[in-house]
Design an enzyme around this catalytic site. Structure first.
Site, PDB file in Angstrom:
ATOM      1  N   ASP A   1      78.728   6.975  69.611  1.00 62.38           N
ATOM      2  CA  ASP A   1      79.081   7.779  68.439  1.00 62.38           C
ATOM      3  C   ASP A   1      80.001   7.058  67.460  1.00 62.38           C
ATOM      4  OD1 ASP A   1      81.278   7.918  70.163  1.00 62.38           O
ATOM      5  OD2 ASP A   1      81.190  10.092  70.404  1.00 62.38           O
TER       6      ASP A   1
ATOM      7  N   MET B   1      79.869   8.878  74.244  1.00 62.73           N
ATOM      8  CA  MET B   1      79.857   7.652  75.048  1.00 62.73           C
ATOM      9  C   MET B   1      80.322   7.916  76.482  1.00 62.73           C
ATOM     10  SD  MET B   1      81.337   4.903  72.270  1.00 62.73           S
ATOM     11  CE  MET B   1      81.102   3.487  73.341  1.00 62.73           C
ATOM     12  N   HIS B   2      80.122   6.932  77.339  1.00 62.26           N
ATOM     13  CA  HIS B   2      80.730   6.828  78.680  1.00 62.26           C
ATOM     14  C   HIS B   2      80.150   7.772  79.732  1.00 62.26           C
ATOM     15  CE1 HIS B   2      83.614   4.593  76.341  1.00 62.26           C
ATOM     16  NE2 HIS B   2      84.177   5.670  75.823  1.00 62.26           N
TER      17      HIS B   2
END
Length: 486
Positions: free
Chosen positions: A237, A78-79
């Site tokens: 995830d 992520m991110h």
């Protein structure tokens, strides 16, 4: 039919092939480089992800009837910030979730824009790993690159784009960007203004189980798959792993005892705690979830065993531990600072309560209990929002310890269930693909059919009472030590 789940991790892409009944047919993993151009920076090349994903799919399906492959979906780190120009070329290497360069931008968002505004716009506050601070960093430090941005994407979404030609993301992954209005499941125009971008530069947002398109002709030809293969949006995830463990629907929980630790709670209702101690994100099942993240979980035990005691035989060190709930030694598990619920990067690990008769086993027990107590800290925040849990799934390397599972069950006073499959995000991705293709009517339906529990650990009333007393002591230690960490 067959379904492919792609888990785009930080060190490797893991691919899983699942049949209609949820049986795992094949698993493939392929690594790619990680770059550290400056201390504290962490980057990868999106092209590396795509090349290894394609090679991985080819290997994954080489021994099955390719005509039976119906869908593909994702779980992904992520991110991360992936930016494309107007010709869809990658402008610069992706800045990853574990990159620490955005301290100034994070402080600006939290303290100048203000936590209350951020929470109102996105249901979250800024963390250095989130995407919006990274965008501001590019704007401030690489203005020539910022000016070229036509599309802003997350790591797994770049793979979906390369497979389908569609610029897409999903609600769960978008929730971790600090650009997304989680409650209303849409982009936040206010946050776009703050970051100096247009909503049109962000990818179209789908539910995780929705098909975004089908394979491009050249991709289907290269892989030997039908051009009608559907590609679903997928999930971040943690949300994908939650699908893989059946943590969907109302008031379901999954605890991950990996290097870091998470408490993931699915909920039909949107909720934000008063201090934004937990992340409040959209879930891959169409509802919401709360998530507490602790930065050191199983890594605490690894540090204690490998670096301090000097052994790899973890089970032997746990064998002498018998008197649960009676340990007078406490351990704060903040080896790398802490995220949930303290959000304190300066917090540090502490042993307290030793005496002349303290043994190595007492210290080992304190490490295991300290992690469990810290997980309960996040659970207590969820309880404050009216969430009531009776059980939790558990996964991750730490879940292989029978003793640790028993400690967690009694510290949290929850029935602990061990799922049959530990494949996490890749399994969740394959399950989302099956829903997108109509094999199952909903994420909850496939989870009920596919996820099987192989072990259950019940809390014991006497132990629960002892650990309740210990927890009340534990939660006073961090506030007492906090001034010393500055």
């Amino acid at each position: 039919m067959f379904y492919i789940g792609i888990d785009l991790g930080t060190s490797a892409v893991k691919l899983l092939l699942m049949d209609s009944e949820g049986k795992i047919v094949n698993i493939v993993s392929r690594e790619y480089p990680l770059y550290f151009p400056h201390p504290g920076w962490s980057e990868q090349k999106p092209q590396d992800w795509y090349e290894q994903t394609i090679l991985g799919i080819e290997e994954l399906i080489q021994d099955v009837d390719k005509e039976q492959v119906a869908g593909i979906s994702f779980g992904g780190q992520m991110h991360g910030l992936v930016i494309l120009d107007e010709d869809d070329n990658v402008i610069r290497p992706a800045i990853l979730w574990n990159d620490g360069r955005t301290g100034e931008e994070t402080e600006y968002l939290n303290n100048v824009i203000g936590r209350e505004k951020l929470s109102a716009y996105t249901a979250n506050i800024a963390f250095a790993g989130f995407t919006a601070p990274k965008l501001l960093w590019v704007k401030n430090r690489e203005p020539e690159n910022f000016a070229r941005i036509a599309k802003i994407m997350l790591p797994k979404d770049y793979i979906a784009y390369k497979l389908t030609g569609v610029h897409c993301t999903d609600v769960s992954d978008a929730s971790g960007m600090l650009l997304f209005d989680v409650k209303n499941r849409r982009w936040s125009e206010e946050m776009c203004d703050i970051c100096g971008i247009r909503v049109g530069q962000l990818a179209k947002c789908y539910e995780s189980y929705e098909a975004v398109g089908t394979l491009l002709p050249q991709v289907s030809a290269q892989l030997g798959l039908s051009p009608s293969v559907k590609v679903a949006a997928g999930a971040g995830d943690n949300a994908a792993a939650a699908v893989g463990t059946g943590t969907v629907g109302d008031n379901m929980c999954n605890i991950s005892l990996g290097t870091s630790g998470t408490v993931f709670i699915s909920s039909k209702q949107f909720g934000v705690d008063r201090y934004n101690a937990l992340h409040s994100f959209a879930h891959a099942d169409g509802s919401y979830h709360l998530m507490g993240c602790m930065l050191s979980a199983a890594s605490c035990n690894k540090w204690w065993m490998d670096e301090i005691i000097g052994t790899k035989d973890y089970a032997a060190q746990q064998q002498p531990i018998e008197k649960l709930g009676e340990n007078h030694v406490f351990f704060l598990p903040y080896l790398m600072g802490e995220r949930s619920p303290h959000n304190d990067p300066e917090a540090r690990a502490v042993f307290i309560g030793m005496s002349m008769d303290t043994t190595r086993a007492d210290m080992t027990q304190a490490v295991l209990e300290g992690v469990a107590f810290a997980l309960r800290d996040s659970l207590e925040v969820a309880k404050s929002l009216g969430i009531e849990l009776k059980s939790t799934k558990i996964c991750g390397g730490g879940a292989k310890s029978p003793l640790w599972k028993k400690i967690v069950a009694n510290v949290l006073n929850l029935r602990v269930e061990v799922p049959e499959s530990e494949e996490g995000p890749s399994m969740g991705g394959a399950m989302l693909a099956a829903v997108a293709c109509g094999e199952y009517a909903s994420v909850e339906e496939i989870a009920a059919k596919v996820v099987k529990v192989v072990e259950t650990v019940e809390p014991e009333a006497e132990l629960v009472a002892k650990y309740e007393e210990r927890y009340q002591q534990f939660k006073r230690i961090y506030p007492a030590c906090k001034p010393l960490f500055r």
